[in-house]
Each structure stands twice: as structure tokens, then as C-alpha cells.
Design a protein around this motif. Structure first.
Motif, PDB file in Angstrom:
ATOM      1  N   ALA A   1      41.425  61.801 -27.802  1.00 42.61           N
ATOM      2  CA  ALA A   1      42.279  62.412 -28.799  1.00 42.61           C
ATOM      3  C   ALA A   1      43.728  61.840 -28.513  1.00 42.61           C
ATOM      4  O   ALA A   1      44.395  61.470 -29.361  1.00 42.61           O
ATOM      5  CB  ALA A   1      42.378  63.956 -29.094  1.00 42.61           C
ATOM      6  N   LYS A   2      44.226  61.954 -27.178  1.00 45.32           N
ATOM      7  CA  LYS A   2      45.524  61.322 -26.837  1.00 45.32           C
ATOM      8  C   LYS A   2      45.631  59.927 -26.994  1.00 45.32           C
ATOM      9  O   LYS A   2      46.658  59.582 -27.532  1.00 45.32           O
ATOM     10  CB  LYS A   2      45.897  61.818 -25.283  1.00 45.32           C
ATOM     11  CG  LYS A   2      45.944  63.434 -25.072  1.00 45.32           C
ATOM     12  CD  LYS A   2      46.195  63.573 -23.570  1.00 45.32           C
ATOM     13  CE  LYS A   2      46.714  64.899 -23.153  1.00 45.32           C
ATOM     14  NZ  LYS A   2      46.788  64.998 -21.790  1.00 45.32           N
ATOM     15  N   ILE A   3      44.548  59.202 -26.669  1.00 46.94           N
ATOM     16  CA  ILE A   3      44.646  57.833 -26.827  1.00 46.94           C
ATOM     17  C   ILE A   3      44.665  57.242 -28.253  1.00 46.94           C
ATOM     18  O   ILE A   3      45.262  56.448 -28.810  1.00 46.94           O
ATOM     19  CB  ILE A   3      43.413  57.087 -25.817  1.00 46.94           C
ATOM     20  CG1 ILE A   3      43.537  57.401 -24.748  1.00 46.94           C
ATOM     21  CG2 ILE A   3      43.129  55.632 -26.511  1.00 46.94           C
ATOM     22  CD1 ILE A   3      42.267  57.096 -23.973  1.00 46.94           C
ATOM     23  N   TYR A   4      43.727  57.946 -29.105  1.00 43.13           N
ATOM     24  CA  TYR A   4      43.809  57.782 -30.516  1.00 43.13           C
ATOM     25  C   TYR A   4      45.174  58.164 -31.017  1.00 43.13           C
ATOM     26  O   TYR A   4      45.663  57.128 -31.853  1.00 43.13           O
ATOM     27  CB  TYR A   4      42.877  58.584 -31.228  1.00 43.13           C
ATOM     28  CG  TYR A   4      41.330  58.267 -30.970  1.00 43.13           C
ATOM     29  CD1 TYR A   4      41.000  56.910 -30.527  1.00 43.13           C
ATOM     30  CD2 TYR A   4      40.359  59.174 -31.417  1.00 43.13           C
ATOM     31  CE1 TYR A   4      39.755  56.673 -30.370  1.00 43.13           C
ATOM     32  CE2 TYR A   4      39.103  58.714 -31.320  1.00 43.13           C
ATOM     33  CZ  TYR A   4      38.710  57.625 -30.650  1.00 43.13           C
ATOM     34  OH  TYR A   4      37.299  57.006 -30.406  1.00 43.13           O
ATOM     35  N   ALA A   5      45.900  59.175 -30.662  1.00 43.34           N
ATOM     36  CA  ALA A   5      47.164  59.381 -31.162  1.00 43.34           C
ATOM     37  C   ALA A   5      48.187  58.349 -30.919  1.00 43.34           C
ATOM     38  O   ALA A   5      48.933  58.057 -31.905  1.00 43.34           O
ATOM     39  CB  ALA A   5      47.599  60.853 -30.665  1.00 43.34           C
ATOM     40  N   LEU A   6      48.090  58.080 -29.735  1.00 41.47           N
ATOM     41  CA  LEU A   6      49.230  57.018 -29.279  1.00 41.47           C
ATOM     42  C   LEU A   6      48.894  55.762 -29.670  1.00 41.47           C
ATOM     43  O   LEU A   6      49.622  54.715 -30.127  1.00 41.47           O
ATOM     44  CB  LEU A   6      48.947  57.062 -27.798  1.00 41.47           C
ATOM     45  CG  LEU A   6      49.740  58.170 -26.889  1.00 41.47           C
ATOM     46  CD1 LEU A   6      49.169  58.239 -25.416  1.00 41.47           C
ATOM     47  CD2 LEU A   6      51.118  58.110 -27.357  1.00 41.47           C
ATOM     48  N   ALA A   7      47.644  55.429 -30.154  1.00 36.54           N
ATOM     49  CA  ALA A   7      47.233  54.222 -30.739  1.00 36.54           C
ATOM     50  C   ALA A   7      47.204  53.960 -32.138  1.00 36.54           C
ATOM     51  O   ALA A   7      47.584  53.054 -32.749  1.00 36.54           O
ATOM     52  CB  ALA A   7      45.694  53.740 -30.408  1.00 36.54           C
ATOM     53  N   GLY A   8      47.443  55.371 -32.716  1.00 35.75           N
ATOM     54  CA  GLY A   8      47.447  55.410 -34.184  1.00 35.75           C
ATOM     55  C   GLY A   8      46.329  55.414 -35.042  1.00 35.75           C
ATOM     56  O   GLY A   8      46.530  55.054 -36.170  1.00 35.75           O
ATOM     57  N   ARG A   9      45.150  54.983 -34.457  1.00 36.88           N
ATOM     58  CA  ARG A   9      43.818  55.003 -35.248  1.00 36.88           C
ATOM     59  C   ARG A   9      42.830  54.986 -34.041  1.00 36.88           C
ATOM     60  O   ARG A   9      42.994  55.014 -32.917  1.00 36.88           O
ATOM     61  CB  ARG A   9      43.816  53.571 -35.730  1.00 36.88           C
ATOM     62  CG  ARG A   9      43.569  52.179 -34.686  1.00 36.88           C
ATOM     63  CD  ARG A   9      43.361  51.222 -35.754  1.00 36.88           C
ATOM     64  NE  ARG A   9      43.306  49.941 -34.784  1.00 36.88           N
ATOM     65  CZ  ARG A   9      42.243  49.204 -34.284  1.00 36.88           C
ATOM     66  NH1 ARG A   9      40.977  49.956 -34.606  1.00 36.88           N
ATOM     67  NH2 ARG A   9      42.043  48.095 -33.942  1.00 36.88           N
ATOM     68  N   GLU A  10      41.694  55.267 -34.763  1.00 39.64           N
ATOM     69  CA  GLU A  10      40.531  55.645 -33.912  1.00 39.64           C
ATOM     70  C   GLU A  10      39.685  54.235 -33.588  1.00 39.64           C
ATOM     71  O   GLU A  10      39.778  53.174 -34.394  1.00 39.64           O
ATOM     72  CB  GLU A  10      39.507  56.322 -34.623  1.00 39.64           C
ATOM     73  CG  GLU A  10      39.919  57.992 -34.515  1.00 39.64           C
ATOM     74  CD  GLU A  10      38.971  58.846 -34.918  1.00 39.64           C
ATOM     75  OE1 GLU A  10      37.559  58.455 -35.435  1.00 39.64           O
ATOM     76  OE2 GLU A  10      39.126  60.211 -35.360  1.00 39.64           O
TER      77      GLU A  10
END
Length: 906
Positions: free
Chosen positions: A550-559
Motif C-alpha cells: 500500500a505504501k509503495i502504491y501510494a508513493l508511486a501514484g499507481r498500482e
């Protein structure tokens, strides 16, 4: 970093390779070589790229498949391949194995089903997959970011866009596309009268076959509608035929297919000469990987082979009569040397069983005794009782086996005995002769006896076990094993004498062969696992992975698929614009080194590094350990120890590898908590303290080192004093520790600078100061290297040898040999000491019937399970054995810890 799996559609690739190269390619004997040339070119390209972690050659199995049950006409009228192709095909298949790679197939399934099954397992693990094939049937597997097809001839990657461009539909629609279109070559009917354009239009509009028929009244033009209605049954039968199965295998261990063959062509060098693969031969010679002398020997060998058949003459005798068995065994006495081998239903000694056994005591005759073959019309076999008596009779003689630890597991269980005496193991002898050579029976037979053995895969049908092999065929295969083992045993003794290493025959008898019994007992005991704890930990780890995701997706801006290196590369370097190195053919590099350099560039990087660490523990240890424990009635984990797995003599373990569980992380420590002492028991861990540095002091007799160990001083602080002075010693102790151990392992100034985060100039100065402070160490290191060059080998404490061919080595290899020669003396001698300790402790436990079990060896540490009340006394006793196992110039020292689980032992 997500791992990559390369799967070869083997026969498809060979066919395409055959037709892609000129048909006139032949060697000087007139044998066609076009397919072989294409194959060697392909392997050469794979080795250069080396961008895959696992390599699997999927093959078709002989006989009908489940598709023939669906439609008896399936592939009924295929034209036979050209004779020249069929002449080369078995050679290429053999090369796969000889080079060190593996094929994979199963009776009743096609290679495409095997590929689909492996893809299924790979996607479950988050691995990327490259399927090397031009077969359109495999387009249904394409899944961008996870699975692509590779045309090895055209060097083209086929992904979803390529599928859409070529066929006008997506890979997910490909099964339905083929169901409509059919395939005349395979007798797949499809819907007669609808071609590629029609099938494409239908699927673009209706998406799926089911939806086409759900809206059949709306389909236009009327002619297409009529054909769809008339041939509906054919369409659905065709869909069933073209759908690839994902259940061809119940399970799959990718670790068995590691792409870690460093120099595959060296393993088939003679055959490259025979079939005149000159381009590859020139490359090997240019790289100085083979000498002119070696090449000439290969040429001479091939010339000899052309004149003679590569077989040893011997007799194989099947025994199915008890009286005959007793008569043959009546020739044996206690002095008889008998080669013994087992045939089993599989490799798992806990779940598989004995099928028969073979033996040989005359050089040119081998006997096979069947016990449990099972197939329609199987003749009468030797009864279990008679077989048990026969095996006991054989083991009253001097029994020799090849990797006999495997056989002992099965035979001891069959006889319900805990121990059988053995005399020798030809695999161990071969390892002592050449610790870096191939040790399998067939490779040794080929290399040392010039005899090509019957192969297991040609004897046992895919998907079956040895129990299904006809007795006559089983006899030829099994009796040959015994005959070759006996011949190798005598030959290897001669080789040790010829090498001037006769002392190793005694070392083998006193240390290596008894060690087999030690390891056998440890493997049988296993170590208890707290499955409930691990299951709870599994939940925590999954939650941690979820949070990190979830943190990685949030920081990346997408899944995206975090385990896909290609998708991650796009996210980091294109979407987020982080600085990157050069882009490769397969995308951006996102390995640990690359990510570590980006730590300060963006907060997403630490999360990615943590995710990879957690995911590795989850997939490599937690899930597999739970699965293994569930199959054991006592919930214990039984690793397999590999006696001959390293050139230095260091023990390794597999299935599972319990020596590589991370020690420096909280998660790694927590996994160790799952390995427990049962109720009323304790675990004891006894660890040699700085054993290799103590050996350094012993060998060099350096006054400072010897004094430090005899006075029980802190050796790393003493080194820090020598390097940096008394005032800075405490602050720089860790640097001194790195230098102490690093130099033993051949660490140069570049590696030291990277490890300590200093300049190469500073690293060079530290190394120079170290050797100036300990001049006897420098002199000893130089002496090791000079001796290894002069004699061609180095020796450990027990006289085990490791050989170095400086004469024929390229400069790069010569430098490596110098480092390895020093490392082998210390690591090999440390291995000798702990092996001696393990043997002695094993004898003490056995002779005195102590309530103790030796469970694991983790390099310099031994782990025991003992009665709780006797933990202190037994621990002290075992510790004393380890400390006094050999008298050196300095004292050996070991530390002991007692706990309820493995993590408490440090």
C-alpha cells in the motif's frame, strides 16, 4: 528483485532451428549438424545475456495425451519429420543434460501443457517468464509484465501488443480464436468456413466464444451465423483441445532448475569437436578456457571413438528365484568387496519405497533382485523376507556404494534397522580425487571408464516410477549401476595412489566414510518446527507485505506488480524520473545494488528494499517450511546434507537449505524461533570461535597472533592496535575484524574499499600495514600460492587436496586460483575440524546411548536436542570434544548457548 524464468519449447525450438539453418551443414563424417549448430548458438546467446534465474527445457513425452481421449483424430495425420532432423534431435536432448541443464515433461501431456503449468507456478511466486517458442498455441499465456514469448531465431519478443498486431485480438482471446479457426496440421476442426479475418471480427465484436453463442441470433452475415450453429460442437471441442493445462504437475521446485551452469560447453567439449561446432570451439579457445593440449586430446579421443563402440562388456543377471539368490550370495565372505545399489519409487526416503536392489562382486557381472515392481503381467519376484535376509548377508561383506547415504536411508527403513556398516563410497573417493569434477555415476563412467551408461529417462517412462519398469529392462539398468560402481571404486583407489595421495585412502576410511553415518543419523532425526508459531508469523508477514504494498502504491501514484522488474523499472525511472543507468534489452535494472544507490533519492526505495527482503523470507522459507512440516508425522524438518557439495569440504544442505536463513535481520531471527525443542527438551548451540583465525595462527606461528589466542585476548582489538594504534583500537575494532576475515577469503583492496566505504588507496594502505604488522602471515600466504603453483594443489589439515591448473588457465583464472588456494587451506581445514568433532560426538551419543540428538551443522556451529535436565552437562561435554578434537599450536575455543528455540542460541 523479481526472478526470471526462461522456459524453452524444446522440440519446437529444435524444429525451427533445423529449418532456419542451411540443410547442407554436416561434419566430416557426413553427419548433419544444422540443428546442433542452431542449438549451440542459442546456448551461447543465453550465457552471454544470463538474464534468467531459472532455465527449463519443456519436452513432449512419448505416447498419447489426454487430448487423444477428447478426439482420437488429434494429430493423427502429422507428417514424419525429416530423417536428418531426427538424427540430431536425441543428441541435442542429451546435450541439455550433459551441459548441466534439465528437461521437464510428463506422460499424458504435451510440452505446451508443461510450459503452462510452470508459468502458473511462476506467476504464483511473482516471477517473470520468458517462453522461447514460435508456437502460436502459446500466445494464450502472454501476460504483459509477467509472461512474454521470445522468438529465438528472429530475436523478437512477443507481448500483448505483438499479439494484437499479428492477430487482431488479445492473448486472453486466443483460446477462443483457435477454437473458431481450428488447426488442420493437428486435426483440430474449428468452425469450418471461418478463417482468420472472420474469427478476428467475431472476437472483436463479441469478445468471447461463449458470448458469440449467447448472441448467435444477432451474428451477421447469415452465412457465418449458419456455420457457427452447424459446427458449434466442433468449436467447443476445439476449444478443449487448444486450452493448455496448468495442472500437469502437482508441485514444482524452481531451485532444481537454477541457471547456474558457468561453462556448459566445457561439459560437452568432446562432442563439440566430434560434430565440428567450430564457432563455439574458437570462442572457447580464444577465451583460453581450453588449452591446445586439451583440444588435441579431445580430437584424439573422438578419432578413437569413431573406431570403437563406447561400451564395456559385462553380464547382467536377473534373480527372481530365492534358491538362486542364496546360491549367488553363498560366494560372499567378510572380505568380499560388494558394490550395492538400490532402485526406489522416488527420492524421498520418508515417503518413497524400495523397488529392488543390485549388487556386483565380480568385475564383469551385476545382479538385480526385484522386490516390488508393479505392472500388468509382472513375473514373480523375490519376497520381502528373502530380500531382507539377502541384504543383511550382503552387508556382512565390505559394501561399496555410490552416494550410499541415499541407499542406506531406504535399506535401513526396509530392514527396520538404525544402522548398517559400510566399507566405502565411490562418490566420496571421486570427490577426493577431484573435488571440482562431476560426481554422478554416469559422468564418472563416461570420463574415467569411457563407458556410456543407460539413462534413467530412457528406462523409466515420464510420469512413472521404477516400479513400472519391466524386470528385464530394470535388470540392465540397475545391474549396470553396481558393476560400474565396483569398477570405479578400484580405479579411484589407483588414481589416488597415482596422484601421490595414498594418505587420502586412509583419511576416507577414518573420516569421510564414518561421516556418512553421522549425516545419515542427523537427516533422519530432523528438527522440530512449531507450525502454529510459523502460521501466526505467516499472517504477520502477509500483513507486512500488504502494508508495504500500500505504501509503495501510494508513493508511486499507481498500482503495479512490484515483483515485476520491468514494471518496477518503468515506475521508478519513467513515471517517477529517478536517475538510472543504461537501459538493457529487457528493461531497466532494479537489482539490490541499483536500489541501494537510490536510497536517498526517494522514500519509496527503502520500502521496496524491505518488501523484497520480507517477500523472500515469505516465499523461500515460511511457506515451504510449513509445507514440509505438514508432511512429517512428527512435524519435523529433515534437511539433506551434501557431503561433496563444495571444493573446500564445507558441508551444504538442501531441501530445505537451513544454512542460508538470514541471521542479521529481525525476520530471519524470528524464523529461527519456529525451530524448537519439544517438551522436556532443550536445544544446544556450540559454535567454534574464530576458527579460521586460530588456524591462521596455527599455520603461520605468528608471535602476535599466537600470543593473543594463548592469552585469550580479543584478536580483533589486537589487530586494531597493530593497524591504528592503542588510542583508536576500540573505535576501529570492526574495521580490523573485516580485515582479519577478509584477507583469509582473498579480499583485495577494491572489495575492502567497498565493504568499509573507503577509497581504494586507503584500503591498500590498510592491507599493507596489516602485512607489515604480521610479516609471517604475508610470507605464509605467499608460500601457499607458490606451493599451489609448483605442486598444482593445496592441502587441508587432513591432507584433502584441491587442484589448480595454473598452466592452462587464463590470467583472470590464475588470479582467482591464488585467492582460492589461500581460502581453501583455512576454510577446508576448518571443515576438517568440525567434521572430526561431529564424528566423535556421533560415536559418543551412539556408544553411550545418550538422550541427545545432533540435528544441524551450520558452518562452524553444531545444534543439538537434548533432555532438559542434562542440557548443561551434555553441552559442556560436547563443547570439550570440539575444543580438544585436535592439538594445535593455539587452543581451540567454542561458545555454548542453551535455549528453547534456535534463535536463543546466539
Amino acid at each position: 528483485m523479481s526472478k526470471t524464468v526462461t522456459i524453452i519449447d524444446t522440440f519446437g525450438f529444435f524444429f525451427r532451428s533445423f529449418y532456419a539453418l542451411p540443410q547442407y551443414l554436416k561434419n566430416s563424417q557426413g553427419f548433419p549438424t544444422g540443428l546442433l549448430t542452431g542449438f549451440t548458438n542459442f546456448i551461447s546467446t543465453l550465457q552471454k545475456q544470463h538474464d534468467s534465474d531459472y532455465l527449463i527445457f519443456a519436452i513432449d513425452s512419448k505416447g498419447p495425451t489426454f487430448r487423444n481421449d477428447i478426439d482420437s483424430n488429434y494429430k493423427a495425420h502429422r507428417v514424419a519429420p525429416p530423417e536428418e532432423l531426427m538424427m540430431q534431435l536425441p543428441i541435442a536432448i542429451e546435450w541439455i543434460d550433459k551441459m548441466g541443464y534439465k528437461t521437464l515433461g510428463r506422460v499424458g501431456y504435451e510440452a505446451d501443457d508443461i510450459i503452462a503449468t510452470v508459468v502458473h507456478f511462476a506467476k504464483d511466486k511473482g516471477y517473470n517468464v520468458r517462453v522461447v517458442s514460435h508456437d502460436k498455441d502459446l500466445f494464450q499465456l502472454i501476460d504483459d509484465g509477467k509472461v512474454v514469448l521470445v522468438d529465438a531465431i528472429k530475436k523478437k519478443v512477443m507481448d500483448e501488443d505483438a499479439c494484437l498486431e499479428k492477430y487482431g485480438i488479445s492473448p486472453k482471446q486466443f483460446i477462443d480464436y483457435q477454437a473458431i479457426l481450428g488447426d488442420s496440421a493437428d486435426n483440430i476442426p474449428g468452425v469450418k468456413g471461418i478463417g482468420k479475418v472472420g474469427a478476428e471480427k467475431l472476437l472483436v465484436e463479441y469478445k468471447t466464444l461463449d458470448n458469440i453463442y449467447a448472441n448467435i441470433d444477432e451474428v451477421k452475415p447469415p452465412g457465418i451465423q449458419k456455420k457457427l450453429i452447424e459446427f458449434k460442437a466442433d468449436a467447443y471441442r476445439s476449444r478443449e483441445l487448444v486450452t493448455l493445462r496448468e495442472d500437469a504437475l502437482d508441485s514444482f521446485d524452481f531451485e532444481d532448475y537454477k541457471m547456474d551452469v558457468e561453462h556448459p560447453f566445457l561439459n560437452i567439449y568432446d562432442e563439440l569437436v566430434k560434430y565440428e561446432q567450430n564457432a563455439i570451439l574458437r570462442t572457447l579457445q580464444a577465451k583460453k578456457m581450453v588449452s591446445d593440449e586439451t583440444h588435441q586430446r579431445a580430437v584424439e579421443k573422438i578419432e578413437t571413438q569413431i573406431q570403437s563402440d563406447k561400451k564395456i562388456d559385462f553380464k547382467t543377471t536377473l534373480i527372481t528365484d530365492e534358491k538362486e539368490l542364496n546360491r549367488v550370495l553363498g560366494s560372499l565372505d567378510k572380505e568380499s568387496v560388494v558394490a550395492f545399489d538400490t532402485e526406489t519409487t522416488g527420492l524421498d526416503y520418508e515417503s518413497d519405497s524400495l523397488v529392488g536392489f543390485s549388487f556386483s562382486f565380480e568385475h564383469n557381472e551385476g545382479f538385480y533382485v526385484p522386490i516390488a515392481h508393479f505392472y500388468l503381467g509382472v513375473p514373480e519376484q523375490i519376497s520381502r523376507d528373502a530380500a531382507a535376509k539377502a541384504i543383511k548377508k550382503i552387508f556382512e561383506s565390505r559394501v561399496v556404494g555410490h552416494n550410499i547415504k541415499f541407499d542406506l536411508h531406504f535399506v535401513c527403513r526396509f530392514l527396520q534397522e538404525s544402522k548398517l556398516a559400510i566399507f566405502a563410497d565411490s562418490m566420496i573417493l571421486a570427490w577426493l580425487v577431484d573435488p571440482e569434477g562431476g560426481l554422478s555415476l554416469d559422468k564418472l563412467s563416461d570420463k574415467l571408464l569411457n563407458h556410456q551408461m543407460l539413462s534413467y529417462k530412457d528406462t523409466v517412462k515420464k510420469g512413472e516410477t521404477f516400479a513400472g519398469v519391466a524386470l528385464e529392462d530394470a535388470c540392465k539398468y540397475a545391474a549396470e549401476d553396481a558393476v560400474i560402481t565396483l569398477k570405479l571404486y578400484h580405479l579411484l583407489l589407483e588414481k589416488l595412489e597415482a596422484q601421490g595421495a595414498k594418505h587420502l585412502i586412509k583419511e576416507a576410511a577414518e573420516v569421510e566414510f564414518p561421516f556418512i553415518q553421522t549425516l545419515l543419523t542427523m537427516e533422519r532425526e530432523g528438527i522440530a518446527l512449531d507450525s502454529a508459531f510459523l502460521e501466526k508469523f505467516l499472517v504477520e508477514v502477509k500483513e507486512t507485505l500488504g502494508d508495504l504494498t500500500a505504501k509503495i502504491y501510494a508513493l508511486a501514484g499507481r498500482e503495479f506488480n512490484i515483483n515485476s522488474t520491468q514494471q518496477l523499472g518503468v515506475v521508478l525511472f519513467e513515471d517517477m524520473g529517478l536517475p538510472t543507468g543504461k537501459k538493457t534489452k529487457t528493461g531497466y535494472s532494479t537489482n539490490e545494488q541499483v536500489l541501494s544507490l537510490l536510497k536517498d533519492e526517494h522514500e519509496i526505495i527503502p520500502h521496496l528494499l524491505e518488501y523484497r527482503e520480507v517477500y523472500k523470507l515469505f516465499s523461500t522459507y515460511i511457506e515451504p517450511l510449513l509445507k514440509l512440516a505438514s508432511t512429517d508425522k512428527e512435524g519435523r524438518i529433515h534437511t539433506s546434507f551434501v557431503h561433496t557439495g563444495t571444493a573446500t569440504g564445507r558441508l551444504s544442505s538442501k531441501n530445505p537449505n537451513l544454512q542460508n536463513i538470514p541471521t542479521r535481520t529481525k525476520l530471519g531471527t524470528k524464523i529461527r524461533e519456529a525451530f524448537i525443542a519439544p517438551k522436556g527438551k532443550k536445544l544446544i548451540g556450540i559454535d567454534y570461535s574464530q576458527i579460521e583465525l586460530r588456524l591462521l595462527a596455527h599455520f603461520t606461528k605468528d608471535e602476535v597472533l599466537v600470543d593473543a589466542f594463548k592469552s585469550d585476548k580479543d584478536i580483533h582489538r589486537q589487530t586494531a592496535v597493530a593497524l591504528f594504534g592503542e588510542d583508536a583500537a576500540d573505535a576501529k575494532r570492526n574495521i580490523a575484524k573485516t580485515v582479519n576475515f577478509g584477507l583469509l577469503y582473498g579480499m583485495g583492496q577494491k572489495k575492502l574499499s567497498e565493504t568499509l566505504g573507503i577509497t581504494t588507496k586507503e584500503a591498500k594502505e590498510i592491507i599493507e600495514k596489516y602485512f607489515n604488522s604480521f610479516p609471517s602471515v604475508r610470507a605464509y600466504f605467499r608460500q601457499i600460492v607458490e606451493d599451489s603453483k609448483e605442486m598444482g594443489y593445496v592441502e587441508t589439515l587432513l591432507g584433502r587436496r584441491r587442484y589448480f591448473d595454473y598452466k592452462n588457465a587464463a590470467p583472470m583464472f590464475k588470479a582467482a586460483y591464488e585467492r582460492e588456494s589461500v581460502n581453501t587451506v583455512f576454510q577446508g581445514s576448518a571443515s576438517d575440524l568440525i567434521k572430526l568433532s561431529m564424528n566423535k560426538i556421533h560415536r559418543v551419543i551412539e556408544d553411550e546411548k545418550l538422550d541427545a540428538k545432533m540435528l544441524l551443522q551450520i558452518h562452524d556451529e553444531l545444534i543439538f536436542e537434548v533432555d532438559e535436565e542434562k542440557a548443561d552437562s551434555l553441552g559442556e561435554r560436547f563443547k570439550e570434544i570440539m575444543q580438544s578434537i585436535m592439538e594445535l599450536n593455539i587452543p581451540l575455543k567454542a561458545s555454548m548457548n542453551i535455549g528453547d528455540n534456535w534463535s536463543e542460541l546466539k
